[in-house]
Motif scaffolding. Structure first.
Motif, PDB file in Angstrom:
ATOM      1  N   VAL A   1       0.856  -1.189   0.000  1.00  0.00           N
ATOM      2  CA  VAL A   1       0.000   0.000   0.000  1.00  0.00           C
ATOM      3  C   VAL A   1       0.895   1.243   0.000  1.00  0.00           C
ATOM      4  CG1 VAL A   1      -1.800   1.273   1.224  1.00  0.00           C
ATOM      5  CG2 VAL A   1      -1.826  -1.237   1.229  1.00  0.00           C
ATOM      6  N   PRO A   2       0.759   2.090  -1.011  1.00  0.00           N
ATOM      7  CA  PRO A   2       1.602   3.289  -1.073  1.00  0.00           C
ATOM      8  C   PRO A   2       1.133   4.354  -0.078  1.00  0.00           C
ATOM      9  CG  PRO A   2       0.000   3.357  -2.825  1.00  0.00           C
ATOM     10  CD  PRO A   2      -0.186   2.027  -2.136  1.00  0.00           C
ATOM     11  N   THR A   3       1.964   5.331   0.154  1.00  0.00           N
ATOM     12  CA  THR A   3       1.566   6.449   1.014  1.00  0.00           C
ATOM     13  C   THR A   3       1.011   7.602   0.193  1.00  0.00           C
ATOM     14  OG1 THR A   3       3.816   7.322   0.991  1.00  0.00           O
ATOM     15  CG2 THR A   3       3.212   5.869   2.837  1.00  0.00           C
ATOM     16  N   SER A   4       1.232   7.556  -1.119  1.00  0.00           N
ATOM     17  CA  SER A   4       0.673   8.572  -2.008  1.00  0.00           C
ATOM     18  C   SER A   4       0.610   7.992  -3.419  1.00  0.00           C
ATOM     19  CB  SER A   4       1.520   9.850  -1.987  1.00  0.00           C
ATOM     20  OG  SER A   4       2.818   9.593  -2.483  1.00  0.00           O
ATOM     21  N   THR A   5      -0.171   8.639  -4.261  1.00  0.00           N
ATOM     22  CA  THR A   5      -0.333   8.212  -5.653  1.00  0.00           C
ATOM     23  C   THR A   5      -0.420   9.463  -6.528  1.00  0.00           C
ATOM     24  OG1 THR A   5      -2.741   8.233  -5.501  1.00  0.00           O
ATOM     25  CG2 THR A   5      -1.624   6.129  -4.993  1.00  0.00           C
ATOM     26  N   ALA A   6      -0.473   9.262  -7.815  1.00  0.00           N
ATOM     27  CA  ALA A   6      -0.640  10.397  -8.731  1.00  0.00           C
ATOM     28  C   ALA A   6      -1.941  11.142  -8.427  1.00  0.00           C
ATOM     29  CB  ALA A   6      -0.623   9.913 -10.180  1.00  0.00           C
ATOM     30  N   GLN A   7      -2.991  10.392  -8.065  1.00  0.00           N
ATOM     31  CA  GLN A   7      -4.274  11.033  -7.743  1.00  0.00           C
ATOM     32  C   GLN A   7      -4.185  11.851  -6.459  1.00  0.00           C
ATOM     33  OE1 GLN A   7      -3.933   7.747  -8.461  1.00  0.00           O
ATOM     34  NE2 GLN A   7      -5.479   7.143  -9.980  1.00  0.00           N
ATOM     35  N   SER A   8      -3.507  11.308  -5.443  1.00  0.00           N
ATOM     36  CA  SER A   8      -3.391  12.077  -4.189  1.00  0.00           C
ATOM     37  C   SER A   8      -2.473  13.280  -4.392  1.00  0.00           C
ATOM     38  CB  SER A   8      -2.918  11.198  -3.031  1.00  0.00           C
ATOM     39  OG  SER A   8      -1.576  10.771  -3.191  1.00  0.00           O
ATOM     40  N   ASP A   9      -1.471  13.153  -5.258  1.00  0.00           N
ATOM     41  CA  ASP A   9      -0.617  14.294  -5.588  1.00  0.00           C
ATOM     42  C   ASP A   9      -1.444  15.408  -6.231  1.00  0.00           C
ATOM     43  OD1 ASP A   9       1.598  12.814  -4.725  1.00  0.00           O
ATOM     44  OD2 ASP A   9       2.334  12.403  -6.755  1.00  0.00           O
ATOM     45  N   ALA A  10      -2.282  15.029  -7.199  1.00  0.00           N
ATOM     46  CA  ALA A  10      -3.118  16.018  -7.902  1.00  0.00           C
ATOM     47  C   ALA A  10      -4.123  16.652  -6.942  1.00  0.00           C
ATOM     48  CB  ALA A  10      -3.840  15.361  -9.075  1.00  0.00           C
ATOM     49  N   MET A  11      -4.718  15.834  -6.087  1.00  0.00           N
ATOM     50  CA  MET A  11      -5.681  16.347  -5.118  1.00  0.00           C
ATOM     51  C   MET A  11      -5.005  17.340  -4.179  1.00  0.00           C
ATOM     52  SD  MET A  11      -7.816  14.276  -2.178  1.00  0.00           S
ATOM     53  CE  MET A  11      -8.819  13.331  -3.304  1.00  0.00           C
ATOM     54  N   SER A  12      -3.854  16.970  -3.650  1.00  0.00           N
ATOM     55  CA  SER A  12      -3.120  17.828  -2.732  1.00  0.00           C
ATOM     56  C   SER A  12      -2.805  19.168  -3.380  1.00  0.00           C
ATOM     57  CB  SER A  12      -1.834  17.131  -2.286  1.00  0.00           C
ATOM     58  OG  SER A  12      -1.024  17.998  -1.545  1.00  0.00           O
ATOM     59  N   LYS A  13      -2.275  19.105  -4.579  1.00  0.00           N
ATOM     60  CA  LYS A  13      -1.896  20.328  -5.287  1.00  0.00           C
ATOM     61  C   LYS A  13      -3.101  21.244  -5.495  1.00  0.00           C
ATOM     62  CE  LYS A  13       0.395  21.869  -9.512  1.00  0.00           C
ATOM     63  NZ  LYS A  13       1.031  21.450 -10.762  1.00  0.00           N
ATOM     64  N   ASP A  14      -4.220  20.666  -5.896  1.00  0.00           N
ATOM     65  CA  ASP A  14      -5.396  21.483  -6.165  1.00  0.00           C
ATOM     66  C   ASP A  14      -6.022  22.020  -4.870  1.00  0.00           C
ATOM     67  OD1 ASP A  14      -7.025  22.306  -8.609  1.00  0.00           O
ATOM     68  OD2 ASP A  14      -8.584  21.683  -7.197  1.00  0.00           O
ATOM     69  N   LEU A  15      -6.075  21.203  -3.835  1.00  0.00           N
ATOM     70  CA  LEU A  15      -6.609  21.670  -2.549  1.00  0.00           C
ATOM     71  C   LEU A  15      -5.777  22.840  -2.016  1.00  0.00           C
ATOM     72  CD1 LEU A  15      -7.460  18.275  -0.813  1.00  0.00           C
ATOM     73  CD2 LEU A  15      -9.110  20.050  -1.413  1.00  0.00           C
ATOM     74  N   LYS A  16      -4.462  22.709  -2.086  1.00  0.00           N
ATOM     75  CA  LYS A  16      -3.582  23.787  -1.617  1.00  0.00           C
ATOM     76  C   LYS A  16      -3.824  25.061  -2.418  1.00  0.00           C
ATOM     77  CE  LYS A  16       0.130  20.818   0.102  1.00  0.00           C
ATOM     78  NZ  LYS A  16       1.502  20.344  -0.146  1.00  0.00           N
ATOM     79  N   LYS A  17      -3.977  24.914  -3.728  1.00  0.00           N
ATOM     80  CA  LYS A  17      -4.227  26.068  -4.599  1.00  0.00           C
ATOM     81  C   LYS A  17      -5.524  26.779  -4.185  1.00  0.00           C
ATOM     82  CE  LYS A  17      -5.977  25.584  -8.700  1.00  0.00           C
ATOM     83  NZ  LYS A  17      -6.206  25.112 -10.069  1.00  0.00           N
TER      84      LYS A  17
ATOM     85  N   VAL B   1      -3.016  19.372   3.832  1.00  0.00           N
ATOM     86  CA  VAL B   1      -3.532  18.509   2.776  1.00  0.00           C
ATOM     87  C   VAL B   1      -2.393  18.045   1.858  1.00  0.00           C
ATOM     88  CG1 VAL B   1      -5.928  19.325   2.779  1.00  0.00           C
ATOM     89  CG2 VAL B   1      -4.203  20.571   1.451  1.00  0.00           C
ATOM     90  N   GLY B   2      -1.294  17.606   2.459  1.00  0.00           N
ATOM     91  CA  GLY B   2      -0.208  17.052   1.657  1.00  0.00           C
ATOM     92  C   GLY B   2      -0.652  15.758   0.996  1.00  0.00           C
ATOM     93  N   SER B   3       0.139  15.257   0.091  1.00  0.00           N
ATOM     94  CA  SER B   3      -0.247  14.077  -0.679  1.00  0.00           C
ATOM     95  C   SER B   3      -0.479  12.842   0.197  1.00  0.00           C
ATOM     96  CB  SER B   3       0.805  13.773  -1.751  1.00  0.00           C
ATOM     97  OG  SER B   3       0.346  12.754  -2.602  1.00  0.00           O
ATOM     98  N   THR B   4       0.330  12.653   1.223  1.00  0.00           N
ATOM     99  CA  THR B   4       0.139  11.499   2.113  1.00  0.00           C
ATOM    100  C   THR B   4      -1.174  11.624   2.874  1.00  0.00           C
ATOM    101  OG1 THR B   4       2.526  11.178   2.322  1.00  0.00           O
ATOM    102  CG2 THR B   4       1.146  10.213   4.047  1.00  0.00           C
ATOM    103  N   ILE B   5      -1.492  12.814   3.358  1.00  0.00           N
ATOM    104  CA  ILE B   5      -2.768  13.048   4.034  1.00  0.00           C
ATOM    105  C   ILE B   5      -3.910  12.809   3.054  1.00  0.00           C
ATOM    106  CG2 ILE B   5      -4.255  14.859   5.026  1.00  0.00           C
ATOM    107  CD1 ILE B   5      -1.681  15.957   6.382  1.00  0.00           C
ATOM    108  N   CYS B   6      -3.751  13.284   1.836  1.00  0.00           N
ATOM    109  CA  CYS B   6      -4.806  13.099   0.833  1.00  0.00           C
ATOM    110  C   CYS B   6      -5.022  11.620   0.520  1.00  0.00           C
ATOM    111  CB  CYS B   6      -4.501  13.880  -0.440  1.00  0.00           C
ATOM    112  SG  CYS B   6      -4.781  15.655  -0.258  1.00  0.00           S
TER     113      CYS B   6
END
Length: 186
Positions: free
Chosen positions: A136-152, A158-163
Motif C-alpha cells: 500500500v503506497p503512502t501517495s499516488t498520482a491522484q493524491s498528488d493532484a488532489m493535494s496540489k489542487d486543494l492547496k491552490k 492537505v499534503g499528498s500522504t494526508i490526501c
C-alpha cells in the motif's frame, strides 16, 4: 476468526471503524469535510489517536458545520486551544477554519464538495488488489493532484500522504488487503 487488515488493533472502536467506515464510499459533504480535517489533525500522529478523539472534535467543531466554523473568532479559537479533548496545535486548529472557508468556496463553485473531490478518481472508487500492507503506497498520482489542487484553493494540512489516507478513509480508494474480509475483488 475474522481476518482484518494488519493495521487494526483489538480496540472495539478501531474494529468498528475498519469494518464499517474505512474504504466505504462517502458522498455526504459534511462527512467529507469532517474526514479531511481529521486526517489533517492526524499529521505527525496515529489515526488511532485521532479516532479516539473524534467525538471530542465533533463537539468542539460544531459537528463540522463549515458555515459555523468559517465564522469562528479569536475567542472561539482560544477556547479550542485550551480544549484537552482535541489536539491543541494552533496551526491545525487554524487550518480547520481556513479549510471551512475554502470548502464553502468549492461547494459554491462545483455545487457540492462531493462532486469536486470525487473527480480526482473519476467519480468511482479505485479498488486495489494488495496482498499485504507493504504494497500500500503512502501517495499516488491522484493524491498528488488532489493535494496540489486543494492547496491552490486555500486548504491546509492537505499534503499528498494526508490526501491518500483521506481517499482510503472515504472510500475513494479501497485498500483492504486481499485476506481481509472487507476486500472486494475488482
Amino acid at each position: 476468526m475474522t481476518v482484518r487488515c494488519g493495521w487494526v488493533n483489538e480496540d472495539p472502536l478501531y474494529i468498528e471503524y475498519h469494518d464499517h467506515e474505512w474504504g466505504v464510499p462517502v458522498h455526504d459533504d459534511q462527512k467529507l469535510f469532517e474526514m479531511l480535517n481529521l486526517e489533517g489533525a492526524q499529521a505527525g500522529l496515529s489515526w488511532y489517536t485521532i479516532l479516539k478523539k473524534r467525538e471530542n472534535y465533533r463537539e468542539a467543531f460544531d459537528q463540522f458545520d463549515a458555515a459555523l466554523i468559517a465564522s469562528y473568532d479569536d475567542e472561539k479559537l482560544a477556547s479550542l486551544l485550551s480544549n484537552p479533548g482535541i489536539v491543541r496545535n494552533r496551526l491545525k486548529i487554524a487550518a480547520v477554519v481556513e479549510n471551512a472557508k475554502a470548502f464553502l468556496r468549492v461547494q459554491q463553485q462545483f455545487g457540492s464538495f462531493d462532486a469536486y473531490i470525487w473527480s480526482f478518481v473519476g467519480g468511482e472508487p479505485i479498488v486495489n488488489e494488495r496482498e499485504s500492507l507493504s504494497q500500500v503506497p503512502t501517495s499516488t498520482a491522484q493524491s498528488d493532484a488532489m493535494s496540489k489542487d486543494l492547496k491552490k484553493r486555500g486548504f491546509k494540512f492537505v499534503g499528498s500522504t494526508i490526501c491518500y489516507a483521506y481517499m482510503q478513509a472515504t472510500g475513494m480508494v479501497n485498500d483492504h488487503v486481499q485476506a481481509c474480509f472487507k476486500h472486494q475483488p475488482k
